[in-house]
Design a protein around this motif. Sequence first.
Motif, PDB file in Angstrom:
ATOM      1  N   MET A  59      -9.364 -11.999  -5.259  1.00 14.42           N
ATOM      2  CA  MET A  59     -10.114 -12.187  -6.518  1.00 14.42           C
ATOM      3  C   MET A  59     -11.336 -13.024  -6.210  1.00 14.42           C
ATOM      4  O   MET A  59     -11.302 -13.880  -5.324  1.00 14.42           O
ATOM      5  N   ASN A  60     -12.401 -12.746  -6.871  1.00 19.62           N
ATOM      6  CA  ASN A  60     -13.667 -13.448  -6.602  1.00 19.62           C
ATOM      7  C   ASN A  60     -13.787 -14.729  -7.404  1.00 19.62           C
ATOM      8  O   ASN A  60     -14.830 -15.374  -7.405  1.00 19.62           O
ATOM      9  N   GLY A  61     -12.851 -15.084  -8.114  1.00 18.84           N
ATOM     10  CA  GLY A  61     -12.838 -16.358  -8.845  1.00 18.84           C
ATOM     11  C   GLY A  61     -13.458 -16.282 -10.220  1.00 18.84           C
ATOM     12  O   GLY A  61     -13.537 -17.292 -10.897  1.00 18.84           O
ATOM     13  N   THR A  62     -13.931 -15.096 -10.641  1.00 20.38           N
ATOM     14  CA  THR A  62     -14.547 -14.986 -11.976  1.00 20.38           C
ATOM     15  C   THR A  62     -13.455 -14.872 -13.021  1.00 20.38           C
ATOM     16  O   THR A  62     -12.541 -14.081 -12.865  1.00 20.38           O
ATOM     17  N   THR A  63     -13.631 -15.666 -14.082  1.00 24.94           N
ATOM     18  CA  THR A  63     -12.609 -15.653 -15.134  1.00 24.94           C
ATOM     19  C   THR A  63     -12.802 -14.401 -15.966  1.00 24.94           C
ATOM     20  O   THR A  63     -13.899 -14.160 -16.500  1.00 24.94           O
ATOM     21  N   PRO A  64     -11.832 -13.633 -16.078  1.00 23.27           N
ATOM     22  CA  PRO A  64     -11.973 -12.397 -16.857  1.00 23.27           C
ATOM     23  C   PRO A  64     -12.162 -12.704 -18.352  1.00 23.27           C
ATOM     24  O   PRO A  64     -11.633 -13.704 -18.854  1.00 23.27           O
ATOM     25  N   LYS A  65     -13.068 -11.854 -18.997  1.00 26.02           N
ATOM     26  CA  LYS A  65     -13.360 -12.070 -20.425  1.00 26.02           C
ATOM     27  C   LYS A  65     -12.249 -11.461 -21.246  1.00 26.02           C
ATOM     28  O   LYS A  65     -11.720 -10.401 -20.913  1.00 26.02           O
ATOM     29  N   THR A  66     -12.001 -12.116 -22.268  1.00 25.11           N
ATOM     30  CA  THR A  66     -10.943 -11.639 -23.137  1.00 25.11           C
ATOM     31  C   THR A  66     -11.512 -10.633 -24.117  1.00 25.11           C
ATOM     32  O   THR A  66     -12.755 -10.516 -24.303  1.00 25.11           O
ATOM     33  N   GLY A  67     -10.669  -9.950 -24.809  1.00 27.65           N
ATOM     34  CA  GLY A  67     -11.109  -8.973 -25.806  1.00 27.65           C
ATOM     35  C   GLY A  67     -11.883  -9.619 -26.941  1.00 27.65           C
ATOM     36  O   GLY A  67     -12.837  -9.055 -27.499  1.00 27.65           O
ATOM     37  N   ALA A  68     -11.488 -10.816 -27.282  1.00 26.94           N
ATOM     38  CA  ALA A  68     -12.181 -11.519 -28.387  1.00 26.94           C
ATOM     39  C   ALA A  68     -13.636 -11.800 -28.039  1.00 26.94           C
ATOM     40  O   ALA A  68     -14.553 -11.716 -28.867  1.00 26.94           O
ATOM     41  N   GLU A  69     -13.810 -12.142 -26.738  1.00 25.55           N
ATOM     42  CA  GLU A  69     -15.185 -12.444 -26.307  1.00 25.55           C
ATOM     43  C   GLU A  69     -16.053 -11.184 -26.372  1.00 25.55           C
ATOM     44  O   GLU A  69     -17.218 -11.223 -26.775  1.00 25.55           O
ATOM     45  N   TYR A  70     -15.443 -10.068 -25.966  1.00 24.26           N
ATOM     46  CA  TYR A  70     -16.237  -8.830 -26.033  1.00 24.26           C
ATOM     47  C   TYR A  70     -16.540  -8.452 -27.474  1.00 24.26           C
ATOM     48  O   TYR A  70     -17.664  -7.978 -27.794  1.00 24.26           O
ATOM     49  N   LEU A  71     -15.630  -8.663 -28.306  1.00 21.84           N
ATOM     50  CA  LEU A  71     -15.901  -8.390 -29.716  1.00 21.84           C
ATOM     51  C   LEU A  71     -17.001  -9.298 -30.270  1.00 21.84           C
ATOM     52  O   LEU A  71     -17.855  -8.853 -31.066  1.00 21.84           O
ATOM     53  N   ALA A  72     -17.009 -10.577 -29.832  1.00 17.54           N
ATOM     54  CA  ALA A  72     -18.066 -11.501 -30.297  1.00 17.54           C
ATOM     55  C   ALA A  72     -19.439 -11.057 -29.807  1.00 17.54           C
ATOM     56  O   ALA A  72     -20.441 -11.098 -30.539  1.00 17.54           O
ATOM     57  N   ARG A  73     -19.423 -10.611 -28.497  1.00 14.95           N
ATOM     58  CA  ARG A  73     -20.715 -10.158 -27.969  1.00 14.95           C
ATOM     59  C   ARG A  73     -21.163  -8.901 -28.696  1.00 14.95           C
ATOM     60  O   ARG A  73     -22.358  -8.719 -28.993  1.00 14.95           O
ATOM     61  N   LEU A  74     -20.197  -7.987 -28.982  1.00 17.58           N
ATOM     62  CA  LEU A  74     -20.557  -6.772 -29.699  1.00 17.58           C
ATOM     63  C   LEU A  74     -21.114  -7.093 -31.096  1.00 17.58           C
ATOM     64  O   LEU A  74     -22.100  -6.479 -31.562  1.00 17.58           O
ATOM     65  N   GLU A  75     -20.504  -8.067 -31.730  1.00 19.43           N
ATOM     66  CA  GLU A  75     -20.999  -8.491 -33.057  1.00 19.43           C
ATOM     67  C   GLU A  75     -22.401  -9.053 -32.958  1.00 19.43           C
ATOM     68  O   GLU A  75     -23.258  -8.814 -33.829  1.00 19.43           O
ATOM     69  N   SER A  76     -22.674  -9.775 -31.879  1.00 17.75           N
ATOM     70  CA  SER A  76     -24.020 -10.320 -31.664  1.00 17.75           C
ATOM     71  C   SER A  76     -25.032  -9.204 -31.508  1.00 17.75           C
ATOM     72  O   SER A  76     -26.146  -9.253 -32.045  1.00 17.75           O
ATOM     73  N   PHE A  77     -24.620  -8.172 -30.750  1.00 13.66           N
ATOM     74  CA  PHE A  77     -25.524  -7.032 -30.573  1.00 13.66           C
ATOM     75  C   PHE A  77     -25.810  -6.334 -31.897  1.00 13.66           C
ATOM     76  O   PHE A  77     -26.954  -5.940 -32.197  1.00 13.66           O
ATOM     77  N   HIS A  78     -24.747  -6.186 -32.708  1.00  9.89           N
ATOM     78  CA  HIS A  78     -24.954  -5.554 -34.020  1.00  9.89           C
ATOM     79  C   HIS A  78     -25.949  -6.359 -34.879  1.00  9.89           C
ATOM     80  O   HIS A  78     -26.775  -5.793 -35.597  1.00  9.89           O
ATOM     81  N   ARG A  79     -25.768  -7.687 -34.789  1.00 10.06           N
ATOM     82  CA  ARG A  79     -26.675  -8.548 -35.591  1.00 10.06           C
ATOM     83  C   ARG A  79     -28.110  -8.388 -35.123  1.00 10.06           C
ATOM     84  O   ARG A  79     -29.054  -8.317 -35.913  1.00 10.06           O
ATOM     85  N   LEU A  80     -28.321  -8.349 -33.813  1.00  9.99           N
ATOM     86  CA  LEU A  80     -29.675  -8.170 -33.276  1.00  9.99           C
ATOM     87  C   LEU A  80     -30.241  -6.815 -33.673  1.00  9.99           C
ATOM     88  O   LEU A  80     -31.434  -6.691 -34.012  1.00  9.99           O
ATOM     89  N   ASP A  81     -29.375  -5.787 -33.600  1.00 13.78           N
ATOM     90  CA  ASP A  81     -29.851  -4.459 -34.014  1.00 13.78           C
ATOM     91  C   ASP A  81     -30.255  -4.453 -35.487  1.00 13.78           C
ATOM     92  O   ASP A  81     -31.249  -3.824 -35.883  1.00 13.78           O
ATOM     93  N   LYS A  82     -29.454  -5.172 -36.284  1.00 13.19           N
ATOM     94  CA  LYS A  82     -29.783  -5.238 -37.730  1.00 13.19           C
ATOM     95  C   LYS A  82     -31.120  -5.940 -37.952  1.00 13.19           C
ATOM     96  O   LYS A  82     -31.960  -5.506 -38.767  1.00 13.19           O
ATOM     97  N   GLU A  83     -31.352  -7.052 -37.235  1.00  8.88           N
ATOM     98  CA  GLU A  83     -32.621  -7.777 -37.363  1.00  8.88           C
ATOM     99  C   GLU A  83     -33.792  -6.892 -36.927  1.00  8.88           C
ATOM    100  O   GLU A  83     -34.879  -6.881 -37.549  1.00  8.88           O
ATOM    101  N   ARG A  84     -33.543  -6.146 -35.782  1.00  8.05           N
ATOM    102  CA  ARG A  84     -34.612  -5.267 -35.296  1.00  8.05           C
ATOM    103  C   ARG A  84     -34.905  -4.166 -36.309  1.00  8.05           C
ATOM    104  O   ARG A  84     -36.060  -3.821 -36.582  1.00  8.05           O
TER     105      ARG A  84
END
Length: 458
Positions: free
Chosen positions: A1-26
């Motif tokens: 393992m390269n030592g990177t902490t794997p992202k959880t599903g919640a984190e991906y959902l938060a990032r996806l929500e951030s993208f949606h918000r940016l798309d909405k602003e755009r």
Amino acid sequence: MNGTTPKTGAEYLARLESFHRLDKEREDMLKELIAKYQDLEERFEKKCKEYDNEAQTRSLYQAQANEANKNLTDIQHKAEVNSFVFAIIDGDGAVFRDHLIAKGEEGGAMAAHQLRLDIKKHLKEIYPDVNVETWKIVAHVVLNLDGLSRKLCSVNITKSLSELPAFARGFSRAQGLFSIIDVGKGKEQADFKVRETFRLMVYNLQCRHIIFGPCHDRGYIVELRPYQLETSTSARISLLETTPASYEFQELKFRRVRFIDVFRSEPLPDGPPSPIATSSPPPSSSKSQNYATIVSTWRSTETPIKEFKNLAVTPSSSPRSTPMKYYLVNSAGERVDEPLPLPDLISNQRFRERSEREGRQPCNRWHLTGVCEVPTCTYYHGERLSPGEQLVLRIRARGTFCARKSACNNVDCYWGHHCKYGQKCRQAYTCTFAGTHDMDLTPAVKIYEDGSREKLPS
């Protein structure tokens, strides 16, 4: 393992929500930009339409302005080409000179010619920077022809009722735009025509100047007063003064002019004058005859007027071999002027012609006394006037009050020392000699140039 902490599903959902918000602003920003662009486009189209409308309107107005300027230029040109001066004169009060009327049609033509010259000279003085030669001169003299004819006959100025009508024909024929208009009986007839003609011409653009002749009648003052407050109008009006104007006319803010070679400067007499006032000097058999000789002959052949009924004197016991100059005083020591005869018509005409030729008035000192010691004298000298012309000049000089008045003791003085009408003067308050109307006009003493005195019989 390269030592990177794997992202959880919640984190991906938060990032996806951030993208949606940016798309909405755009998306919102793009919608806002599109809305603003549409608004700008609409406003631009509106401005374009407004501009097109303004351009069309401006073109229309410009075309109308060009047409208006063209019309104005045409009007100004026509007004300039047809400019005229209008003289409207109440002829019942402004009476022509006696010698002109006496000549009938010829005198009428002479009066019209002289009036035209006088008006043109007056215009040149008022408008020095304008070519007044192109202005036509119109003159209307309004009067009661029959009434004035009878008046002139009654005071022995004319010999028949036909003289004034003949004069009027000559006046009207001599100049194409000159007319004597007979309005018949009734004072209001002439007044009405004069007033209405004046009102018509005041605001006529082609009428560049008005010469109005009402100064003998106070009834015209009300007509004139409103115009004196309009500077542009009052500057175009000259009041023709024949007989001395009353103080009401003098208070008006109009320029006044006198045409003394055309109109009488004194009122018509109430009745026939005495022989001394109407007779002319006897014709001279020699051109060398001087003024003193003329007056001497006249005095010896004519009947004295009433005021000078005591002028005749008893011959002195020691007659003078050479006539000496003298003057007269009354019992109070006030100087009394001897009456002068009327000049003959030829002398009057020659005097006028010479004054016109010289372009100025003759020098009283030079022509009446033979000496002028004023180096800068502006009056003309040259060859001295003939005896008849000197008489014309002497009569004119009598109309000016002597500076020393009735106390004058200069035997050569040619000025006037009192009103020749005395208490009969009808211009009591405006007369130049107003303070002398009660003066005794009966000569009592003759004072010679050497100082000697001769008492006249009472």
